[in-house]
Write a protein that holds these residues in place. Structure first.
Motif, short mmCIF file in Angstrom:
data_model
loop_
_atom_site.label_atom_id
_atom_site.label_comp_id
_atom_site.label_asym_id
_atom_site.label_seq_id
_atom_site.Cartn_x
_atom_site.Cartn_y
_atom_site.Cartn_z
N GLU A 33 -6.28 2.46 -15.42
CA GLU A 33 -5.67 2.72 -14.11
C GLU A 33 -6.17 1.72 -13.09
O GLU A 33 -7.36 1.42 -13.01
N ALA A 34 -5.22 1.20 -12.30
CA ALA A 34 -5.56 0.34 -11.17
C ALA A 34 -5.39 1.15 -9.89
O ALA A 34 -4.36 1.81 -9.71
N MET A 35 -6.38 1.10 -9.00
CA MET A 35 -6.34 1.90 -7.77
C MET A 35 -6.76 1.05 -6.58
O MET A 35 -7.72 0.28 -6.67
N VAL A 36 -6.03 1.20 -5.49
CA VAL A 36 -6.34 0.50 -4.23
C VAL A 36 -6.42 1.54 -3.13
O VAL A 36 -5.51 2.37 -2.97
N THR A 37 -7.52 1.52 -2.36
CA THR A 37 -7.72 2.43 -1.23
C THR A 37 -7.99 1.62 0.02
O THR A 37 -8.82 0.70 0.00
N HIS A 38 -7.28 1.97 1.09
CA HIS A 38 -7.41 1.21 2.34
C HIS A 38 -7.42 2.17 3.53
O HIS A 38 -6.57 3.07 3.62
N ASN A 39 -8.40 2.01 4.42
CA ASN A 39 -8.50 2.80 5.64
C ASN A 39 -7.97 1.98 6.81
O ASN A 39 -8.31 0.80 6.97
N THR A 40 -7.15 2.60 7.63
CA THR A 40 -6.58 1.91 8.78
C THR A 40 -6.44 2.88 9.94
O THR A 40 -6.70 4.08 9.80
N THR A 41 -6.03 2.37 11.09
CA THR A 41 -5.91 3.16 12.32
C THR A 41 -4.44 3.43 12.63
O THR A 41 -3.59 2.55 12.48
N ALA A 42 -4.16 4.64 13.06
CA ALA A 42 -2.78 5.03 13.37
C ALA A 42 -2.34 4.43 14.70
O ALA A 42 -3.11 4.38 15.66
N HIS A 43 -1.07 3.96 14.70
CA HIS A 43 -0.46 3.43 15.91
C HIS A 43 0.82 4.22 16.23
O HIS A 43 1.35 4.93 15.38
N ARG A 44 1.28 4.07 17.47
CA ARG A 44 2.45 4.83 17.88
C ARG A 44 3.67 4.52 17.01
O ARG A 44 4.47 5.39 16.72
N GLU A 45 3.78 3.24 16.58
CA GLU A 45 4.96 2.84 15.80
C GLU A 45 4.86 3.19 14.33
O GLU A 45 5.80 2.95 13.56
#
Length: 319
Positions: free
Chosen positions: A214-226
């Motif tokens: 299995e290949a897995m990618v996890t990414h944390n980001t910030t929510a924006h209005r758009e």
């Protein structure tokens, strides 16, 4: 006589005092020869000199082994990568014009589809693991062969995307996770996280493990209005072109993210706070009115109103 022989054959005569480097002819009543008149002629006296011996030696080398024909064996394709369980067509060919025998050696089940003198077309079946096949031909008693490596791959058949939380305030962080189960090889696999058509994050895997994993990618980001205007998705691409395969890609189902303004949180908290304060003040005022009323009643009658009411209730019950 030697000069006249040169003139009759169009060969220029050697200058006096110099040895001729051209191929001289020894004339005899029976005709002409391209060799010295006598094998016992000394080298300095022979028309060929050292050049004659060298020419004879090279001619002997060229004639030796002229019964064996040099040839090549070729395979098509030269590189081969197939999906697990598939079949593939392989062509074995040779530059020998009249080969004695030829064929394909493999542990796989094979079928001869067509053939001519210089080529044979085979189909091999149920390729489930990496293996080698060998094309071979025999020409004039000499055998040549060419090996072809077949690599097996497991393409991305599922791409699974997950967002959490799915409801997030503007400026708060959330996580995007993409999983691609049972793929091989990982080398050349690229997993890309997308927001609409915009790339959010991309990762290319490395490694030589051939077994599916299995290949897995996890990414944390910030929510924006758009962020709530477009869906998120995940794309998996397996590039096998450098190994004789194709470019394979698959995209996940889109996922929506609900984004709200933090001001809504403040308004809700303010409303709840105001309602709580008003309710507290109302209950407190009722209690204070009750207490002051009882004290006023006690000063006028000598008893509390609650006690008088309790006595009347007891008398009514006894009656």
């Amino acid at each position: 006589m030697w000069s006249s022989a040169h003139r009759r054959l169009g060969v220029p005569a050697a200058a006096p005092g110099h040895h001729s480097l051209t191929c001289a002819l020894h004339l005899s009543p029976g005709g002409s020869r391209l060799f010295p008149g006598s094998p016992w002629t000394p080298l300095e006296m022979s028309p060929f000199g050292g050049w004659g011996l060298l020419s004879a030696f090279l001619a002997l080398l060229c004639c030796t082994g002229s019964g064996e024909e040099a040839f090549e064996v070729r395979t098509w394709p030269e590189q081969l990568m197939v999906e697990s369980g598939e079949s593939q067509v392989i062509n074995c060919s040779t530059t020998c014009t009249q080969p004695n025998t030829g064929g394909l050696e493999t542990t796989l089940h094979k079928t001869l589809l067509a053939e001519q003198d210089q080529w044979k077309l085979y189909e091999v079946f149920n390729i489930s693991q990496d293996t080698d096949v060998i094309c071979h031909f025999t020409c004039s008693g000499k055998q040549e062969s060419k090996s072809l490596n077949i690599s097996v791959f497991h393409p991305p058949k599922q791409v699974l995307l997950k967002l959490w939380p799915t409801l997030v305030a503007v400026g708060r962080s959330f996580t995007i996770q993409c999983r691609v189960p049972s793929v091989a090889p990982l080398e050349g696999l690229t997993v890309t996280l997308l927001h609409g058509s915009e790339i959010v994050y991309s990762q290319t895997f490395v490694g030589t493990t051939l077994s599916p994993q299995e290949a897995m990618v996890t990414h944390n980001t910030t929510a924006h209005r758009e962020d709530n205007r477009h869906n998120f998705s995940c794309r998996a691409e397996m590039d096998l072109r450098s190994r004789g395969g194709d470019l394979i890609h698959r995209v996940s189902d889109p996922q929506a993210l609900d984004v709200y303004e933090p001001a809504q949180d403040n308004q809700v908290v303010a409303i709840i706070t105001v309602v709580s304060v008003l309710l507290f003040l109302f209950v407190t005022s009722v209690l204070l009115c009750f207490v002051f009323g009882q004290q006023w009643h006690q000063r006028r009658t000598g008893t509390y109103g609650v006690q008088a009411a309790w006595r009347r209730l007891r008398w009514a019950y006894r009656a």
